[in-house]
Motif scaffolding. Structure first.
Motif, mmCIF file in Angstrom:
data_model
loop_
_atom_site.group_PDB
_atom_site.id
_atom_site.type_symbol
_atom_site.label_atom_id
_atom_site.label_comp_id
_atom_site.label_asym_id
_atom_site.label_seq_id
_atom_site.Cartn_x
_atom_site.Cartn_y
_atom_site.Cartn_z
ATOM 1 N N GLY A 69 0.764 -1.227 0.000
ATOM 2 C CA GLY A 69 0.000 0.000 0.000
ATOM 3 C C GLY A 69 0.799 1.282 0.000
ATOM 4 N N LEU A 70 2.106 1.219 -0.174
ATOM 5 C CA LEU A 70 2.913 2.439 -0.128
ATOM 6 C C LEU A 70 2.853 3.170 -1.467
ATOM 7 N N PRO A 71 2.712 4.481 -1.450
ATOM 8 C CA PRO A 71 2.677 5.273 -2.697
ATOM 9 C C PRO A 71 4.091 5.558 -3.208
ATOM 10 N N LEU A 72 4.786 4.520 -3.599
ATOM 11 C CA LEU A 72 6.206 4.644 -3.915
ATOM 12 C C LEU A 72 6.463 5.532 -5.127
ATOM 13 N N ALA A 73 5.596 5.455 -6.134
ATOM 14 C CA ALA A 73 5.784 6.324 -7.303
ATOM 15 C C ALA A 73 5.652 7.789 -6.903
ATOM 16 N N ARG A 74 4.667 8.084 -6.071
ATOM 17 C CA ARG A 74 4.486 9.467 -5.632
ATOM 18 C C ARG A 74 5.655 9.931 -4.780
ATOM 19 N N TRP A 75 6.127 9.081 -3.890
ATOM 20 C CA TRP A 75 7.239 9.475 -3.019
ATOM 21 C C TRP A 75 8.517 9.695 -3.821
ATOM 22 N N THR A 76 8.802 8.823 -4.767
ATOM 23 C CA THR A 76 10.029 9.014 -5.541
ATOM 24 C C THR A 76 9.918 10.259 -6.418
ATOM 25 N N ALA A 77 8.755 10.497 -7.002
ATOM 26 C CA ALA A 77 8.568 11.709 -7.796
ATOM 27 C C ALA A 77 8.732 12.952 -6.929
ATOM 28 N N SER A 78 8.205 12.908 -5.708
ATOM 29 C CA SER A 78 8.337 14.048 -4.800
ATOM 30 C C SER A 78 9.793 14.282 -4.422
ATOM 31 N N ALA A 79 10.532 13.194 -4.205
ATOM 32 C CA ALA A 79 11.947 13.335 -3.856
ATOM 33 C C ALA A 79 12.731 13.970 -4.999
ATOM 34 N N ILE A 80 12.458 13.550 -6.212
ATOM 35 C CA ILE A 80 13.139 14.122 -7.373
ATOM 36 C C ILE A 80 12.773 15.595 -7.513
ATOM 37 N N ALA A 81 11.491 15.911 -7.341
ATOM 38 C CA ALA A 81 11.057 17.304 -7.437
ATOM 39 C C ALA A 81 11.684 18.171 -6.353
ATOM 40 N N ALA A 82 11.982 17.553 -5.207
ATOM 41 C CA ALA A 82 12.571 18.296 -4.085
ATOM 42 C C ALA A 82 14.088 18.380 -4.160
ATOM 43 N N GLY A 83 14.681 17.815 -5.207
ATOM 44 C CA GLY A 83 16.116 17.989 -5.403
ATOM 45 C C GLY A 83 16.966 16.745 -5.337
ATOM 46 N N TYR A 84 16.374 15.568 -5.124
ATOM 47 C CA TYR A 84 17.180 14.340 -5.107
ATOM 48 C C TYR A 84 17.671 14.025 -6.517
ATOM 49 N N ARG A 85 18.940 13.753 -6.663
ATOM 50 C CA ARG A 85 19.531 13.521 -7.978
ATOM 51 C C ARG A 85 20.213 12.168 -8.103
ATOM 52 N N GLY A 86 20.033 11.294 -7.131
ATOM 53 C CA GLY A 86 20.705 10.007 -7.173
ATOM 54 C C GLY A 86 19.870 8.923 -7.830
ATOM 55 N N LEU A 87 20.378 7.711 -7.743
ATOM 56 C CA LEU A 87 19.676 6.551 -8.273
ATOM 57 C C LEU A 87 18.584 6.092 -7.311
ATOM 58 N N ILE A 88 17.653 5.317 -7.837
ATOM 59 C CA ILE A 88 16.615 4.667 -7.043
ATOM 60 C C ILE A 88 16.919 3.171 -7.049
ATOM 61 N N SER A 89 17.101 2.613 -5.864
ATOM 62 C CA SER A 89 17.458 1.192 -5.759
ATOM 63 C C SER A 89 16.224 0.329 -5.557
ATOM 64 N N LEU A 90 16.156 -0.763 -6.315
ATOM 65 C CA LEU A 90 15.136 -1.784 -6.112
ATOM 66 C C LEU A 90 15.706 -2.804 -5.138
ATOM 67 N N GLU A 91 15.064 -2.925 -3.991
ATOM 68 C CA GLU A 91 15.589 -3.802 -2.938
ATOM 69 C C GLU A 91 14.415 -4.499 -2.255
ATOM 70 N N TYR A 92 13.782 -5.413 -2.990
ATOM 71 C CA TYR A 92 12.589 -6.072 -2.462
ATOM 72 C C TYR A 92 12.660 -7.578 -2.722
ATOM 73 N N LEU A 93 11.705 -8.294 -2.146
ATOM 74 C CA LEU A 93 11.637 -9.741 -2.279
ATOM 75 C C LEU A 93 10.648 -10.106 -3.376
ATOM 76 N N SER A 94 11.104 -10.896 -4.332
ATOM 77 C CA SER A 94 10.226 -11.301 -5.432
ATOM 78 C C SER A 94 10.861 -12.449 -6.190
ATOM 79 N N PRO A 95 10.064 -13.397 -6.657
ATOM 80 C CA PRO A 95 10.617 -14.398 -7.583
ATOM 81 C C PRO A 95 11.170 -13.705 -8.821
ATOM 82 N N SER A 96 12.281 -14.189 -9.314
ATOM 83 C CA SER A 96 12.934 -13.526 -10.442
ATOM 84 C C SER A 96 12.029 -13.407 -11.655
ATOM 85 N N ALA A 97 11.209 -14.425 -11.908
ATOM 86 C CA ALA A 97 10.392 -14.435 -13.119
ATOM 87 C C ALA A 97 9.421 -13.266 -13.177
#
Length: 271
Positions: free
Chosen positions: A229-257
């Motif tokens: 339920g986290l609004p991750l797209a909104r949060w990352t967009a807000s961070a970029i708009a607020a001046g974040y210029r780094g990479l976004i890391s994917l660090e979650y649990l999921s089957p590779s497929a």
């Protein structure tokens, strides 16, 4: 890719986990990524040259950049979560810094995550805090000439872990900055922060421009974006708009497929 997920790196220590570790950079490349990061990929604080070379060869042969690396953090499978604040483990941590700097020099990696560690028995909080500051200062010195940044993050799901909020990390970082080292910053893992009750939008509004790194997973479950339920797209967009210029890391649990199927709409929009 456009939008909030345009600059991605894949954490190959938690992602693609059904593959052997050294096959994961190539799998990330095959999935369309050009950057990867890892937790400490060795069992010991001072791995042999062959072990380091095998790791670096796996990254270079895959044609991806190494953008992040954890410092030595103890025995993670056995439950350790860093050794920064453990006086009895300081020598082991310091011994690993030469390897870390060597990897940075050979790869151009510039982000280095330092896990604080669980409270060590028979030590007082003040001694642990002082030990952490000293080790963070040493880590900052080890990578400063290479343009490296030491990252500090809160963790969730680890009872007793001392750093649970951004404020906890800022307090430690302020002490290290007070020693004259400035190449340290918060790693804003939106999953850990949200699970621990952080006001993530307020944190982004006040500090995104100074974030050292961002990592993503959804909650509950630490799955791919869209599984919780986290609004991750909104949060990352807000961070970029607020001046974040780094990479976004994917660090979650999921089957590779199915690890990256959630990205298909974003990729299609970029075509």
């Amino acid at each position: 890719m456009t939008g909030p997920f345009r600059d991605l790196t894949v954490n190959c220590s938690i992602m693609l986990a059904d593959l052997p570790l050294l096959e994961r950079p190539a799998a990330a490349a095959a999935a369309g990524f050009s950057a990867v990061e890892f937790w400490w990929p060795f069992e010991s604080p001072v791995p042999g040259d062959r072990e380091v070379d095998a790791f670096l060869t796996a990254v270079s042969d895959a044609g991806v950049r190494l953008t992040g690396l954890n410092f030595y953090a103890g025995n993670m499978p056995d439950g350790e979560r860093g050794v920064l604040s453990s006086p009895s483990r300081s020598a082991a941590f310091r011994s690993s810094l030469e390897t870390t700097a060597g990897i940075a020099e050979r790869t151009g990696c510039r982000g280095f995550n330092a896990l604080y560690g669980l409270p060590e028995e028979n030590t007082v909080p003040a001694a642990r805090a002082d030990c952490a500051v000293e080790n963070l200062a040493a880590a900052a010195d080890a990578v400063s000439s290479l343009g490296g940044t030491v990252l500090l993050e809160p963790l969730s799901g680890v009872p007793g872990y001392p750093l649970r909020t951004a404020a906890d990390c800022f307090a430690v970082l302020e002490r290290v900055h007070g020693t004259g080292r400035q190449n340290l910053a918060l790693l804003a893992d939106f999953y850990h922060l949200a699970v621990n009750g952080e006001d993530v939008p307020a944190l982004i509004a006040g500090h995104a421009a100074s974030f050292g790194h961002i990592q993503l997973a959804d909650a509950p479950g630490r799955g791919a974006p869209g599984t919780g339920g986290l609004p991750l797209a909104r949060w990352t967009a807000s961070a970029i708009a607020a001046g974040y210029r780094g990479l976004i890391s994917l660090e979650y649990l999921s089957p590779s497929a199915e690890a990256f199927t959630w990205l298909e709409p974003y990729r299609a929009a970029a075509e």
